[in-house]
Write a protein that holds these residues in place. Structure first.
Motif, PDB file in Angstrom:
ATOM      1  N   GLU A  94       0.857  -1.210   0.000  1.00 41.24           N
ATOM      2  CA  GLU A  94       0.000   0.000   0.000  1.00 41.24           C
ATOM      3  C   GLU A  94       0.884   1.249   0.000  1.00 41.24           C
ATOM      4  O   GLU A  94       1.931   1.279   0.643  1.00 41.24           O
ATOM      5  CB  GLU A  94      -0.839   0.028   1.277  1.00 41.24           C
ATOM      6  N   ALA A  95       0.417   2.290  -0.674  1.00 43.36           N
ATOM      7  CA  ALA A  95       1.172   3.553  -0.657  1.00 43.36           C
ATOM      8  C   ALA A  95       1.018   4.220   0.706  1.00 43.36           C
ATOM      9  O   ALA A  95       0.055   3.942   1.430  1.00 43.36           O
ATOM     10  CB  ALA A  95       0.640   4.475  -1.737  1.00 43.36           C
ATOM     11  N   GLU A  96       1.975   5.065   1.036  1.00 46.62           N
ATOM     12  CA  GLU A  96       1.905   5.793   2.314  1.00 46.62           C
ATOM     13  C   GLU A  96       0.593   6.579   2.390  1.00 46.62           C
ATOM     14  O   GLU A  96       0.214   7.244   1.420  1.00 46.62           O
ATOM     15  CB  GLU A  96       3.112   6.719   2.440  1.00 46.62           C
ATOM     16  N   GLY A  97      -0.074   6.484   3.516  1.00 44.92           N
ATOM     17  CA  GLY A  97      -1.355   7.177   3.682  1.00 44.92           C
ATOM     18  C   GLY A  97      -2.543   6.250   3.516  1.00 44.92           C
ATOM     19  O   GLY A  97      -3.680   6.651   3.718  1.00 44.92           O
ATOM     20  N   GLY A  98      -2.287   4.986   3.148  1.00 43.09           N
ATOM     21  CA  GLY A  98      -3.378   4.035   2.916  1.00 43.09           C
ATOM     22  C   GLY A  98      -3.611   3.108   4.107  1.00 43.09           C
ATOM     23  O   GLY A  98      -3.277   3.434   5.253  1.00 43.09           O
ATOM     24  N   GLU A  99      -4.166   1.924   3.791  1.00 42.39           N
ATOM     25  CA  GLU A  99      -4.586   0.987   4.840  1.00 42.39           C
ATOM     26  C   GLU A  99      -3.439   0.535   5.755  1.00 42.39           C
ATOM     27  O   GLU A  99      -3.649   0.291   6.936  1.00 42.39           O
ATOM     28  CB  GLU A  99      -5.236  -0.250   4.204  1.00 42.39           C
ATOM     29  N   ARG A 100      -2.244   0.401   5.191  1.00 45.81           N
ATOM     30  CA  ARG A 100      -1.117  -0.015   6.043  1.00 45.81           C
ATOM     31  C   ARG A 100      -0.888   1.015   7.150  1.00 45.81           C
ATOM     32  O   ARG A 100      -0.661   0.679   8.313  1.00 45.81           O
ATOM     33  CB  ARG A 100       0.154  -0.184   5.204  1.00 45.81           C
ATOM     34  N   CYS A 101      -0.991   2.270   6.781  1.00 44.01           N
ATOM     35  CA  CYS A 101      -0.788   3.333   7.774  1.00 44.01           C
ATOM     36  C   CYS A 101      -1.902   3.326   8.816  1.00 44.01           C
ATOM     37  O   CYS A 101      -1.641   3.543  10.002  1.00 44.01           O
ATOM     38  CB  CYS A 101      -0.706   4.688   7.088  1.00 44.01           C
ATOM     39  N   PHE A 102      -3.122   3.030   8.392  1.00 46.72           N
ATOM     40  CA  PHE A 102      -4.224   3.012   9.357  1.00 46.72           C
ATOM     41  C   PHE A 102      -3.993   1.894  10.396  1.00 46.72           C
ATOM     42  O   PHE A 102      -4.255   2.068  11.585  1.00 46.72           O
ATOM     43  CB  PHE A 102      -5.581   2.818   8.662  1.00 46.72           C
ATOM     44  N   ALA A 103      -3.485   0.755   9.906  1.00 44.03           N
ATOM     45  CA  ALA A 103      -3.186  -0.346  10.835  1.00 44.03           C
ATOM     46  C   ALA A 103      -2.039   0.046  11.774  1.00 44.03           C
ATOM     47  O   ALA A 103      -2.032  -0.320  12.957  1.00 44.03           O
ATOM     48  CB  ALA A 103      -2.810  -1.594  10.043  1.00 44.03           C
ATOM     49  N   CYS A 104      -1.113   0.807  11.250  1.00 43.59           N
ATOM     50  CA  CYS A 104       0.036   1.276  12.050  1.00 43.59           C
ATOM     51  C   CYS A 104      -0.432   2.284  13.109  1.00 43.59           C
ATOM     52  O   CYS A 104      -0.002   2.234  14.265  1.00 43.59           O
ATOM     53  CB  CYS A 104       1.051   1.884  11.090  1.00 43.59           C
ATOM     54  N   TYR A 105      -1.337   3.181  12.736  1.00 42.72           N
ATOM     55  CA  TYR A 105      -1.917   4.124  13.724  1.00 42.72           C
ATOM     56  C   TYR A 105      -2.596   3.311  14.832  1.00 42.72           C
ATOM     57  O   TYR A 105      -2.455   3.596  16.010  1.00 42.72           O
ATOM     58  CB  TYR A 105      -3.020   5.003  13.121  1.00 42.72           C
ATOM     59  N   GLU A 106      -3.378   2.340  14.397  1.00 46.65           N
ATOM     60  CA  GLU A 106      -4.183   1.554  15.343  1.00 46.65           C
ATOM     61  C   GLU A 106      -3.282   0.834  16.357  1.00 46.65           C
ATOM     62  O   GLU A 106      -3.559   0.843  17.547  1.00 46.65           O
ATOM     63  CB  GLU A 106      -5.021   0.530  14.543  1.00 46.65           C
ATOM     64  N   LEU A 107      -2.219   0.239  15.851  1.00 47.70           N
ATOM     65  CA  LEU A 107      -1.294  -0.481  16.732  1.00 47.70           C
ATOM     66  C   LEU A 107      -0.721   0.449  17.796  1.00 47.70           C
ATOM     67  O   LEU A 107      -0.725   0.156  18.990  1.00 47.70           O
ATOM     68  CB  LEU A 107      -0.160  -1.078  15.881  1.00 47.70           C
ATOM     69  N   ARG A 108      -0.242   1.604  17.348  1.00 49.00           N
ATOM     70  CA  ARG A 108       0.439   2.504  18.287  1.00 49.00           C
ATOM     71  C   ARG A 108      -0.545   3.176  19.244  1.00 49.00           C
ATOM     72  O   ARG A 108      -0.290   3.322  20.434  1.00 49.00           O
ATOM     73  CB  ARG A 108       1.270   3.516  17.506  1.00 49.00           C
ATOM     74  N   LEU A 109      -1.702   3.548  18.725  1.00 49.91           N
ATOM     75  CA  LEU A 109      -2.697   4.190  19.604  1.00 49.91           C
ATOM     76  C   LEU A 109      -3.315   3.192  20.580  1.00 49.91           C
ATOM     77  O   LEU A 109      -3.642   3.538  21.713  1.00 49.91           O
ATOM     78  CB  LEU A 109      -3.797   4.829  18.762  1.00 49.91           C
ATOM     79  N   SER A 110      -3.445   1.970  20.121  1.00 47.07           N
ATOM     80  CA  SER A 110      -4.048   0.950  20.959  1.00 47.07           C
ATOM     81  C   SER A 110      -3.198   0.705  22.215  1.00 47.07           C
ATOM     82  O   SER A 110      -3.703   0.662  23.337  1.00 47.07           O
ATOM     83  CB  SER A 110      -4.181  -0.297  20.093  1.00 47.07           C
ATOM     84  N   ARG A 111      -1.904   0.573  22.010  1.00 46.63           N
ATOM     85  CA  ARG A 111      -0.999   0.353  23.156  1.00 46.63           C
ATOM     86  C   ARG A 111      -0.979   1.587  24.067  1.00 46.63           C
ATOM     87  O   ARG A 111      -0.903   1.484  25.289  1.00 46.63           O
ATOM     88  CB  ARG A 111       0.404   0.011  22.626  1.00 46.63           C
ATOM     89  N   THR A 112      -1.062   2.764  23.448  1.00 46.92           N
ATOM     90  CA  THR A 112      -1.053   4.012  24.235  1.00 46.92           C
ATOM     91  C   THR A 112      -2.323   4.088  25.094  1.00 46.92           C
ATOM     92  O   THR A 112      -2.263   4.443  26.278  1.00 46.92           O
ATOM     93  CB  THR A 112      -0.969   5.241  23.294  1.00 46.92           C
ATOM     94  N   ALA A 113      -3.461   3.753  24.497  1.00 39.19           N
ATOM     95  CA  ALA A 113      -4.728   3.800  25.239  1.00 39.19           C
ATOM     96  C   ALA A 113      -4.698   2.814  26.408  1.00 39.19           C
ATOM     97  O   ALA A 113      -5.133   3.128  27.517  1.00 39.19           O
ATOM     98  CB  ALA A 113      -5.880   3.463  24.297  1.00 39.19           C
ATOM     99  N   GLN A 114      -4.158   1.641  26.143  1.00 29.37           N
ATOM    100  CA  GLN A 114      -4.081   0.613  27.192  1.00 29.37           C
ATOM    101  C   GLN A 114      -3.221   1.103  28.363  1.00 29.37           C
ATOM    102  O   GLN A 114      -3.613   1.001  29.530  1.00 29.37           O
ATOM    103  CB  GLN A 114      -3.487  -0.672  26.604  1.00 29.37           C
ATOM    104  N   LYS A 115      -2.091   1.679  28.006  1.00 26.26           N
ATOM    105  CA  LYS A 115      -1.185   2.181  29.056  1.00 26.26           C
ATOM    106  C   LYS A 115      -1.839   3.326  29.835  1.00 26.26           C
ATOM    107  O   LYS A 115      -1.737   3.400  31.051  1.00 26.26           O
ATOM    108  CB  LYS A 115       0.130   2.651  28.394  1.00 26.26           C
ATOM    109  N   ALA A 116      -2.522   4.204  29.102  1.00 26.57           N
ATOM    110  CA  ALA A 116      -3.187   5.337  29.756  1.00 26.57           C
ATOM    111  C   ALA A 116      -4.221   4.820  30.762  1.00 26.57           C
ATOM    112  O   ALA A 116      -4.349   5.357  31.866  1.00 26.57           O
ATOM    113  CB  ALA A 116      -3.852   6.224  28.706  1.00 26.57           C
ATOM    114  N   ALA A 117      -4.940   3.765  30.381  1.00 30.74           N
ATOM    115  CA  ALA A 117      -5.952   3.197  31.287  1.00 30.74           C
ATOM    116  C   ALA A 117      -5.285   2.548  32.503  1.00 30.74           C
ATOM    117  O   ALA A 117      -5.693   2.769  33.641  1.00 30.74           O
ATOM    118  CB  ALA A 117      -6.791   2.167  30.533  1.00 30.74           C
TER     119      ALA A 117
END
Ligand code: SF4
Length: 206
Positions: A94-117
């Protein structure tokens, strides 16, 4: 919520996911006026490991060097590139800005949200939206969904607005920060090399 916490006599605690020092510079300048910030450097997407370490080092240095109101904490998450490759699986081309990036956002935000909780933060968010190449709408959508899962409010943002990106470039110059020429993963590095080769060819033909 922010007002209620201010009445209690404390600034709300914010866990700020950061991808790199340059992107965090303006975001820190802005958010530390309102929040007690801890930077969370969680980026298993970065390739190669030397680049990961270089960006982490610059992040720590920036926090020490910047004159910010109040103490800013720093924590690094686990660096397990296999977690990123798992998330990116099937989306490698996938080109930058597509689905691969969305999965990458999700991974990093998911761990951040978990830690914040787990650590009782009042909010979480990310520096990612400061980049003109990042999709703030998608980041906000993912952040809000994770907020529902983990029970910590997500601070909605589009930090590139109000000249945020421009200010991050100025601050990077002021603090002599290392600015990488690719987003972070091996695929974005290959894309950047292709762009550079194309530009070089263009120069030769001119
Ligand atoms: S280009 Fe950047 S945001 Fe997209 S997958 Fe690679 S590291 Fe993640």
């Amino acid at each position: 919520m922010t007002e209620a916490l201010e009445k209690e006599g404390r600034r709300p605690r914010l866990l700020l996911h950061s991808c790199c020092a340059p992107c965090s510079s303006y975001v820190l300048e802005y958010l530390t006026r309102y929040f007690q910030v801890t930077v969370y450097y969680y980026n298993p997407n970065i390739f190669p490991p030397e680049e990961y370490e270089a960006r982490a080092g610059e992040q720590r240095r920036l926090i020490e060097d910047m004159a910010l109101p109040g103490h800013v904490g720093f924590e690094a998450g686990e660096y397990r590139p296999e977690d990123f490759y798992g998330a990116a699986k099937g989306r490698e081309t996938e080109a930058e800005g597509g689905e691969r990036c969305f999965a990458c956002y999700e991974l990093r935000l998911s761990r951040t949200a978990q830690k914040a909780a787990e650590e009782g933060y009042d909010y979480f968010t990310t520096t990612l939206s400061v980049s003109p190449l990042k999709n703030a709408e998608k980041l906000n959508e993912i952040g809000c969904r994770l907020s529902g899962v983990w029970g910590v409010p997500y601070l909605l943002s589009d930090f590139k607005k109000k000249n945020g990106y421009k200010r991050s470039v100025e601050l990077s110059g002021e603090y002599g920060l290392y600015r990488q020429n690719y987003c972070g993963c091996v695929y974005s590095r290959e894309e950047a090399s292709r762009r550079e080769r194309k530009a070089e060819k263009g120069k030769d033909l001119a």
